[in-house]
Design an enzyme around this catalytic site. Structure first.
Site, mmCIF file in Angstrom:
data_model
loop_
_atom_site.group_PDB
_atom_site.id
_atom_site.type_symbol
_atom_site.label_atom_id
_atom_site.label_comp_id
_atom_site.label_asym_id
_atom_site.label_seq_id
_atom_site.Cartn_x
_atom_site.Cartn_y
_atom_site.Cartn_z
ATOM 1 N N GLY A 133 0.850 -1.210 0.019
ATOM 2 C CA GLY A 133 0.077 0.013 -0.132
ATOM 3 C C GLY A 133 0.710 1.200 -0.022
ATOM 4 O O GLY A 133 1.877 1.369 -0.372
ATOM 5 N N SER A 134 0.091 2.112 0.680
ATOM 6 C CA SER A 134 0.773 3.707 0.544
ATOM 7 C C SER A 134 0.884 4.180 1.974
ATOM 8 O O SER A 134 0.028 3.850 3.049
ATOM 9 C CB SER A 134 0.115 4.469 -0.524
ATOM 10 N N GLY A 154 -4.630 20.844 0.358
ATOM 11 C CA GLY A 154 -4.757 19.946 -0.740
ATOM 12 C C GLY A 154 -6.359 19.557 -0.988
ATOM 13 O O GLY A 154 -7.147 19.321 -0.293
ATOM 14 N N HIS A 178 -38.486 4.675 -14.180
ATOM 15 C CA HIS A 178 -38.880 5.953 -13.741
ATOM 16 C C HIS A 178 -39.734 5.945 -12.710
ATOM 17 O O HIS A 178 -40.296 4.911 -12.124
ATOM 18 C CB HIS A 178 -39.644 6.494 -14.859
HETATM 19 P P1 NAI Z 1 -4.663 13.714 -4.239
HETATM 20 O O1 NAI Z 1 -3.765 13.540 -5.283
HETATM 21 O O2 NAI Z 1 -6.029 13.343 -4.648
HETATM 22 O O3 NAI Z 1 -4.736 15.350 -4.105
HETATM 23 C C1 NAI Z 1 -3.830 16.284 -3.247
HETATM 24 C C2 NAI Z 1 -4.189 17.489 -3.794
HETATM 25 O O4 NAI Z 1 -3.095 18.333 -3.094
HETATM 26 C C3 NAI Z 1 -3.758 18.072 -5.243
HETATM 27 O O5 NAI Z 1 -4.767 18.676 -5.898
HETATM 28 C C4 NAI Z 1 -2.526 18.531 -5.272
HETATM 29 O O6 NAI Z 1 -2.398 19.279 -6.229
HETATM 30 C C5 NAI Z 1 -2.499 19.137 -4.015
HETATM 31 N N1 NAI Z 1 -0.962 19.685 -3.307
HETATM 32 C C6 NAI Z 1 -0.042 18.966 -3.227
HETATM 33 N N2 NAI Z 1 0.900 19.643 -2.547
HETATM 34 C C7 NAI Z 1 0.273 20.784 -2.242
HETATM 35 C C8 NAI Z 1 0.831 21.914 -1.310
HETATM 36 N N3 NAI Z 1 2.136 21.940 -0.867
HETATM 37 N N4 NAI Z 1 -0.187 22.628 -1.089
HETATM 38 C C9 NAI Z 1 -1.429 22.547 -1.313
HETATM 39 N N5 NAI Z 1 -1.916 22.011 -2.361
HETATM 40 C C10 NAI Z 1 -1.094 20.861 -2.595
HETATM 41 O O7 NAI Z 1 -4.424 13.187 -2.943
HETATM 42 P P2 NAI Z 1 -5.163 12.993 -1.506
HETATM 43 O O8 NAI Z 1 -6.395 13.774 -1.500
HETATM 44 O O9 NAI Z 1 -4.349 13.169 -0.343
HETATM 45 O O10 NAI Z 1 -5.604 11.400 -1.480
HETATM 46 C C11 NAI Z 1 -4.520 10.317 -1.632
HETATM 47 C C12 NAI Z 1 -4.832 9.349 -2.628
HETATM 48 O O11 NAI Z 1 -5.819 8.675 -2.010
HETATM 49 C C13 NAI Z 1 -5.219 9.763 -3.982
HETATM 50 O O12 NAI Z 1 -4.863 9.143 -5.008
HETATM 51 C C14 NAI Z 1 -7.006 9.544 -3.829
HETATM 52 O O13 NAI Z 1 -7.259 9.071 -5.197
HETATM 53 C C15 NAI Z 1 -7.110 8.293 -2.849
HETATM 54 N N6 NAI Z 1 -8.310 8.547 -2.128
HETATM 55 C C16 NAI Z 1 -9.446 8.167 -2.984
HETATM 56 C C17 NAI Z 1 -10.622 8.421 -2.435
HETATM 57 C C18 NAI Z 1 -11.854 7.752 -3.260
HETATM 58 O O14 NAI Z 1 -11.623 7.352 -4.089
HETATM 59 N N7 NAI Z 1 -13.107 8.109 -2.761
HETATM 60 C C19 NAI Z 1 -10.705 8.750 -1.127
HETATM 61 C C20 NAI Z 1 -9.501 9.061 -0.468
HETATM 62 C C21 NAI Z 1 -8.338 8.937 -1.075
#
Ligand code: NAI
Length: 463
Positions: free
Chosen positions: A141-142, A177, A442
């Site tokens: 994972g991550s 973010g 519907h």
């Molecule tokens: P993300 O990659 O979706 O979004 C992170 C955001 O932070 C981006 O818009 C980026 O431009 C911004 N960012 C980066 N550095 C920054 C800074 N220094 N200052 C301000 N903004 C900055 O990552 P997130 O939301 O943390 O999610 C992590 C992972 O988990 C993603 O791959 C996401 O798809 C996944 N995830 C998916 C969910 C779902 O499918 N519903 C729910 C939660 C997470």
């Protein structure tokens, strides 16, 4: 020999546990190594599942406070019992993690508790045990991505983990973010009373999402009270007595401003987690972003060692990892496994939800593909009008020449469920006409899908 298996999977998140279960179902003897005291990984313990429990509970809280009266339901102002809401969340976690334990027992998968290290191809050390297997799968994972100068303490400056357990609702919450985590968990606390400010580095939220969808969704969140600072970054946070002062600068540099808040959520992405696996010593190749490099069969450069999910390239989504886990198990059992990376849906579980599958307009333009756009707003959908859930629309992108549906995007209540029908249709290579000619019950929100399909090459009925 007791410690010899056909397959050892390291990590029991969605990718790892599905890989283990499928392999066992196909007749392999399987051990799954997991260091945490419960199965399910990030998704079940500190990710998808607890966040959805809180999103559900907080949405009902918000509706009881603001929407019931419009429907003629008189209740006194709802009171928040946060402790109980967090216990509700914990029940969701326990129910799900125990479910995986049950499935492991049912499929005779041995859960080996502890940190797994691959000491050599075919050998995994867990404490003083050495597990032997022809094939090893890395499914670890991550982890949360961190920002320099901002120390996460999981109390007031939190990652997604701490944001699932605030002891009280922060009056002012700064979210760093504007991605999925920031918007989902920001929504939870906004509904429970927090004033939420989102600082996003880029000029728009939800990078990678269809641009029109992301812009419209931002407008909806703004209406809900979110404050957005786009094209900005947080460069420093200072803990003061009872608050945090954040320094915010334009992304391109320039004059800084400060913002005093009660809590900060750092949600700037995630990074692959491969610590302790011993990949260095084995010579397993990682790319520049720390992701394990694999071939089309998910095998690393070391024969017999495979990797899936968040540890390799592609969207960091539980269901993508699950697909990979199953496909890999099938391959290792001598069958045919396949992941269609073109059709991995993405859902943001806010209110309304945002869901998409296939290509965005931006991607089609970049690829030079001519396409038709069909759009239908929920303001013209009978069920949405009846329920007063008219925010959003369905948008379908179809190839101009062949009418093949290439992308589908929805903002709307229940979008996460609705997108499944489009994913199935696209998996079967549906044209927009196929969808337009499908009888849909519907009154349902899903009728907007049919109308959007009609709009792709002609006229919808209800507009
Ligand atoms: P993300 O990659 O979706 O979004 C992170 C955001 O932070 C981006 O818009 C980026 O431009 C911004 N960012 C980066 N550095 C920054 C800074 N220094 N200052 C301000 N903004 C900055 O990552 P997130 O939301 O943390 O999610 C992590 C992972 O988990 C993603 O791959 C996401 O798809 C996944 N995830 C998916 C969910 C779902 O499918 N519903 C729910 C939660 C997470």
């Amino acid at each position: 020999m007791a410690d010899a298996f056909d397959l050892v999977v390291i990590g029991a998140g969605p990718g790892g546990y599905e890989c283990a279960i499928k392999a066992a179902q196909l007749g392999l003897s399987v051990a799954c190594v997991e260091k945490n005291p419960t199965l399910g990984g990030t998704c079940l313990n500190i990710g998808c599942i607890p966040s959805k429990a809180l999103l559900h509970a907080s949405e009902l809280f918000e509706e009881a406070g603001h929407k019931f009266e419009d429907m003629g339901i008189k209740v006194s102002a709802p009171k928040l019992d946060l402790k109980k809401m967090l216990a509700f969340k914990q029940e969701a976690i326990d129910g799900n993690t125990k479910g995986i334990e049950f499935l492991f027992k049912k499929n005779k998968i041995e859960w080996v508790q502890g940190l797994g290290t691959i000491t050599a191809p075919g050998k995994v050390q867990v404490g003083d045990r050495v597990l032997e297997a022809k094939n090893i799968v890395i499914a670890t994972g991550s982890d949360v991505a961190r920002l320099p100068g901002i120390e996460i303490d999981e109390k007031v400056i939190v990652s997604s983990t701490g944001a699932l357990s605030f002891e009280k609702v922060p009056a002012k919450l700064l979210v760093i973010g504007g991605g999925v985590i920031g918007l989902e968990l920001g929504s939870v606390w906004a509904r429970l009373g927090a004033q939420v400010t989102v600082v996003e580095f880029l000029d728009g939220i939800l990078p990678g999402m269809d641009g029109e969808v992301a812009k419209n969704f931002q407008r909806i969140l703004k209406k809900q009270g979110f404050d957005f600072k786009l094209g900005k970054k947080v460069t420093k946070t200072e803990k003061r007595r009872g608050s945090v002062r954040a320094t915010i600068e334009p992304a391109a540099g320039g004059e800084a401003e400060t913002l005093d808040v009660d809590a900060v959520l750092v949600a700037v992405g995630r990074v692959p987690y491969t610590e302790g696996l011993g990949l260095d010593k084995l010579g397993v190749t990682l790319d520049k972003r720390g992701r394990v490099e694999v071939d089309d069969f998910m095998m690393t450069n070391v024969p017999g060692i495979y990797a899936i999910g968040d540890t390799i390239s592609g969207p960091m989504l539980a269901h993508k990892a699950m697909e990979e886990g199953v496909a890999l198990a099938e391959h290792l059992a001598g069958e045919y496994g396949f992941v269609n990376y073109n059709l991995v849906p993405g859902v943001v579980y806010t209110s309304p939800e945002v869901a998409s599958v296939g290509k965005t307009e931006e991607q089609l333009k970049e690829a030079g593909i001519d396409y038709n756009v069909g759009k239908f707003p929920f303001t013209a959908n009978g069920r949405a009008k009846a329920n007063k859930t008219t925010d959003g629309f369905v948008k379908i992108l179809a190839d101009k020449k062949t009418d093949l549906v290439l992308g589908a995007h929805i903002i709307g209540v229940g979008a996460g469920e609705m997108i499944a029908s489009l994913a199935i249709a696209m998996e079967f290579s549906a044209s927009s006409e196929d969808i337009a000619r499908t009888c849909i019950a519907h009154p349902t929100m899903s009728e907007a899908i049919k109308e959007a399909a009609l709009a792709t090459t002609g006229l919808p009925i209800h507009m």
